[in-house]
Design an enzyme around this catalytic site. Sequence first.
Site, PDB file in Angstrom:
ATOM      1  N   HIS A   1      -4.790  -3.779  -4.689  1.00 54.32           N
ATOM      2  CA  HIS A   1      -4.380  -4.721  -5.737  1.00 54.32           C
ATOM      3  C   HIS A   1      -4.726  -6.161  -5.340  1.00 54.32           C
ATOM      4  O   HIS A   1      -3.877  -7.055  -5.340  1.00 54.32           O
ATOM      5  CB  HIS A   1      -2.885  -4.596  -6.030  1.00 54.32           C
ATOM      6  CG  HIS A   1      -2.517  -5.066  -7.415  1.00 54.32           C
ATOM      7  ND1 HIS A   1      -1.518  -4.500  -8.148  1.00 54.32           N
ATOM      8  CD2 HIS A   1      -3.036  -6.046  -8.203  1.00 54.32           C
ATOM      9  CE1 HIS A   1      -1.420  -5.096  -9.332  1.00 54.32           C
ATOM     10  NE2 HIS A   1      -2.348  -6.054  -9.375  1.00 54.32           N
TER      11      HIS A   1
ATOM     12  N   ARG B   1      -4.495  -2.269 -15.299  1.00 52.12           N
ATOM     13  CA  ARG B   1      -3.167  -1.811 -14.914  1.00 52.12           C
ATOM     14  C   ARG B   1      -3.250  -0.368 -14.444  1.00 52.12           C
ATOM     15  O   ARG B   1      -3.970   0.451 -15.037  1.00 52.12           O
ATOM     16  CB  ARG B   1      -2.195  -1.937 -16.091  1.00 52.12           C
ATOM     17  CG  ARG B   1      -1.760  -3.383 -16.349  1.00 52.12           C
ATOM     18  CD  ARG B   1      -0.879  -3.872 -15.209  1.00 52.12           C
ATOM     19  NE  ARG B   1      -0.478  -5.272 -15.325  1.00 52.12           N
ATOM     20  CZ  ARG B   1      -1.089  -6.280 -14.726  1.00 52.12           C
ATOM     21  NH1 ARG B   1      -2.166  -6.058 -13.999  1.00 52.12           N
ATOM     22  NH2 ARG B   1      -0.632  -7.516 -14.844  1.00 52.12           N
TER      23      ARG B   1
END
Length: 308
Positions: A271, A223
């Site tokens: 991502h 994250r």
Amino acid sequence: MAILVDMTGSESRLDAIKTDFKRLGVSDPVWLPGEDYDPASIELVLAWKPQQRDWSAYTGVRLVQSWGAGVDHLLDAGFPADWTVARFMGQSLKDRMVRYVCAQLSNWQLDMPRLVQAQNEKRWDWHDGRWGEQVLILGLGELGESVAETLVVQGYKVSGWSQSPKKLNGVESLTGKTGLNAGLAKADYLINLLPLTSATRGLLGSELWARCERQPVVMNVGRGASLAEDDLIPALEVGQLSGAILDVFDTEPLAAESPFWAHPNIWITPHIASISDPSDVIRLAIDNLRQVRAGESPRYPVDLSREY
């Protein structure tokens, strides 16, 4: 049954997701935020960064299914505490994460950007490469276990740090502060796969880098907010770290003015390390809903009070 697909930041994919439900044989209505539906009819909420709203009218909800493996994006949605929540996990997610990690380790060791530049310049730039065999994985959940087991097969010496001890063939299990310190002291590569909680927010920062002894390369595929971004470049400049491979960021997309873009030892990807396959997510959501209807727990249940 009616389904609400509440996915902020994925608006371009929503019509395709509706089609995916139909293709998989789901004939029940699938609604998007802003459409004219009865909140009380919604039984399944498929969510990614869902909008905060008054959920009191959604009296029929049986399951909130996260689109991804993480659930930190659900914490501010205001879901009632007694709702059943599950996260996504599947073999495709594991496979994609393993491929990303292995590819980036190989690319770093071969210094691939340098070789691509040499090709562009028609230059035979032979070099010995950059090596190292000690890998510390932070987080040995489903994804961390898959990565660890694959790296062992590839010949790396792998340690894994987790909240509780794990038993994985060829992987040294580390727990607590003592275990973390031992892993950091010998790591050539540090791979973060921890969930984002109040305890892991900003964990990858100056205090952690000070305990590294071998100038590791840090790879963040967990994250974005686990990385204290202001601490990264100073750690690279003073030699606490050799490099950083970053796929996730606290704010996405990464701002154009971020100094990360121009730093020679920071690699950025948008991502993409492990993207949820829509069909796999939908199948799991439907199966989980059936289990909840039958009075059983869903697969990969989540306790939002514990943040994972």
